[in-house]
Write a protein that holds these residues in place. Sequence first.
Motif, PDB file in Angstrom:
ATOM      1  N   LEU A  26       0.481  -0.805  -0.061  1.00 29.60           N
ATOM      2  CA  LEU A  26       0.531  -0.243   0.141  1.00 29.60           C
ATOM      3  C   LEU A  26       0.698   1.150  -0.233  1.00 29.60           C
ATOM      4  CD1 LEU A  26      -3.353   1.429   0.206  1.00 29.60           C
ATOM      5  CD2 LEU A  26      -2.862   1.377   2.287  1.00 29.60           C
ATOM      6  N   ARG A  27       1.498   1.150   0.712  1.00 34.19           N
ATOM      7  CA  ARG A  27       2.683   2.505   0.497  1.00 34.19           C
ATOM      8  C   ARG A  27       3.292   2.557  -0.524  1.00 34.19           C
ATOM      9  NH1 ARG A  27       6.254   2.759   6.276  1.00 34.19           N
ATOM     10  NH2 ARG A  27       4.074   2.541   7.985  1.00 34.19           N
ATOM     11  N   SER A  28       3.669   1.460  -1.682  1.00 29.36           N
ATOM     12  CA  SER A  28       4.051   1.485  -2.964  1.00 29.36           C
ATOM     13  C   SER A  28       3.486   2.610  -3.804  1.00 29.36           C
ATOM     14  CB  SER A  28       4.712   0.691  -3.024  1.00 29.36           C
ATOM     15  OG  SER A  28       5.560  -0.065  -2.238  1.00 29.36           O
ATOM     16  N   VAL A  29       1.729   1.507  -3.666  1.00 27.76           N
ATOM     17  CA  VAL A  29       0.713   2.748  -4.180  1.00 27.76           C
ATOM     18  C   VAL A  29       0.826   4.300  -4.088  1.00 27.76           C
ATOM     19  CG1 VAL A  29      -1.265   2.016  -5.289  1.00 27.76           C
ATOM     20  CG2 VAL A  29      -0.080   0.116  -4.363  1.00 27.76           C
ATOM     21  N   ILE A  30       0.815   4.076  -2.751  1.00 26.42           N
ATOM     22  CA  ILE A  30       0.534   5.952  -1.784  1.00 26.42           C
ATOM     23  C   ILE A  30       1.938   6.249  -2.638  1.00 26.42           C
ATOM     24  CG2 ILE A  30       0.636   7.588  -0.607  1.00 26.42           C
ATOM     25  CD1 ILE A  30      -1.290   5.150   1.131  1.00 26.42           C
ATOM     26  N   ARG A  31       3.468   5.740  -1.917  1.00 28.90           N
ATOM     27  CA  ARG A  31       4.306   7.326  -2.830  1.00 28.90           C
ATOM     28  C   ARG A  31       4.256   6.804  -4.495  1.00 28.90           C
ATOM     29  NH1 ARG A  31       8.452   3.251   0.265  1.00 28.90           N
ATOM     30  NH2 ARG A  31       8.162   4.757   2.647  1.00 28.90           N
ATOM     31  N   CYS A  32       3.600   6.166  -5.160  1.00 30.17           N
ATOM     32  CA  CYS A  32       3.574   6.073  -6.559  1.00 30.17           C
ATOM     33  C   CYS A  32       2.755   6.904  -7.191  1.00 30.17           C
ATOM     34  CB  CYS A  32       3.220   4.830  -7.645  1.00 30.17           C
ATOM     35  SG  CYS A  32       2.301   4.864  -9.166  1.00 30.17           S
ATOM     36  N   ALA A  33       1.339   6.991  -6.175  1.00 31.91           N
ATOM     37  CA  ALA A  33       0.434   8.166  -6.482  1.00 31.91           C
ATOM     38  C   ALA A  33       0.868   9.922  -6.185  1.00 31.91           C
ATOM     39  CB  ALA A  33      -0.848   7.622  -5.684  1.00 31.91           C
ATOM     40  N   ALA A  34       1.360   9.752  -4.975  1.00 32.83           N
ATOM     41  CA  ALA A  34       2.272  10.926  -5.007  1.00 32.83           C
ATOM     42  C   ALA A  34       3.113  11.829  -6.075  1.00 32.83           C
ATOM     43  CB  ALA A  34       3.190  10.536  -4.172  1.00 32.83           C
ATOM     44  N   ALA A  35       3.960  10.728  -6.704  1.00 39.09           N
ATOM     45  CA  ALA A  35       4.500  11.165  -7.926  1.00 39.09           C
ATOM     46  C   ALA A  35       4.167  11.544  -8.679  1.00 39.09           C
ATOM     47  CB  ALA A  35       5.881   9.862  -7.481  1.00 39.09           C
ATOM     48  N   ARG A  43      -1.569   6.802 -14.247  1.00 43.53           N
ATOM     49  CA  ARG A  43      -0.552   6.340 -14.443  1.00 43.53           C
ATOM     50  C   ARG A  43       0.554   7.292 -15.572  1.00 43.53           C
ATOM     51  NH1 ARG A  43       0.343   4.649 -19.678  1.00 43.53           N
ATOM     52  NH2 ARG A  43      -2.310   3.827 -20.568  1.00 43.53           N
ATOM     53  N   VAL A  44       1.443   7.119 -15.703  1.00 42.38           N
ATOM     54  CA  VAL A  44       2.476   8.151 -16.250  1.00 42.38           C
ATOM     55  C   VAL A  44       1.938   7.486 -17.615  1.00 42.38           C
ATOM     56  CG1 VAL A  44       4.944   8.899 -17.338  1.00 42.38           C
ATOM     57  CG2 VAL A  44       4.361   8.560 -14.597  1.00 42.38           C
ATOM     58  N   VAL A  45       1.751   8.927 -18.749  1.00 40.06           N
ATOM     59  CA  VAL A  45       1.463   8.492 -19.968  1.00 40.06           C
ATOM     60  C   VAL A  45       3.112   9.568 -20.852  1.00 40.06           C
ATOM     61  CG1 VAL A  45      -0.010   9.148 -22.011  1.00 40.06           C
ATOM     62  CG2 VAL A  45      -1.458   8.597 -19.836  1.00 40.06           C
ATOM     63  N   ASP A  46       3.302   8.097 -21.749  1.00 43.93           N
ATOM     64  CA  ASP A  46       4.109   8.725 -22.632  1.00 43.93           C
ATOM     65  C   ASP A  46       3.426   8.631 -23.667  1.00 43.93           C
ATOM     66  OD1 ASP A  46       6.226   8.906 -24.406  1.00 43.93           O
ATOM     67  OD2 ASP A  46       7.802   7.708 -23.303  1.00 43.93           O
TER      68      ASP A  46
END
Length: 163
Positions: free
Chosen positions: A2-11, A62-65
């Motif tokens: 869950l922390r990884s998902v939260i960090r990814c969303a914050a990034a 998610r990041v879109v390229d």
Amino acid sequence: MLRSVIRCAAAVLAFSSAAASAHNYHMGIADISYNERTGSTEIVHTYTAHDVATLLTRQAGRVVDLGQPGSEALLRKYAEQQFTVSGRKGERLPLTWIGMKADADSVVIFQEIARTRLAAGSRIHNAVLTDLIPTQKNTVNVQVDGPVKTLVFDQGNLDQLIP
């Protein structure tokens, strides 16, 4: 996990906020003209690449390229919701997606209205990027009959008639 998902969303949110404020003036431009050879109305839009990427990143979660497979489908869906053309009787005209090209600076979208010549009194709805950037200005240059007419769209003015 869950922390990884939260960090990814914050990034993603931090990236989105930084990119959206990376420049002071937010604008897009579209040129609409009739092609005598094909009998169709052609529409070419140009927007700032990082504004479009930021918007699609927020929507997709998610990041879109823009250079990667799948990004065109996301952009197409968005553009078809945010940019429409209606005839003089109010009927929505079918926009055909021709394609897009993107580089580090800009995104260019190609559409057409097959076998149709726009007339004065047709309505354009242009809300592209106004949902992400409150100060977004979209200029549309339209050539119907006679000289080119320029319309400017923003959050307070999303629908206009072609003069």
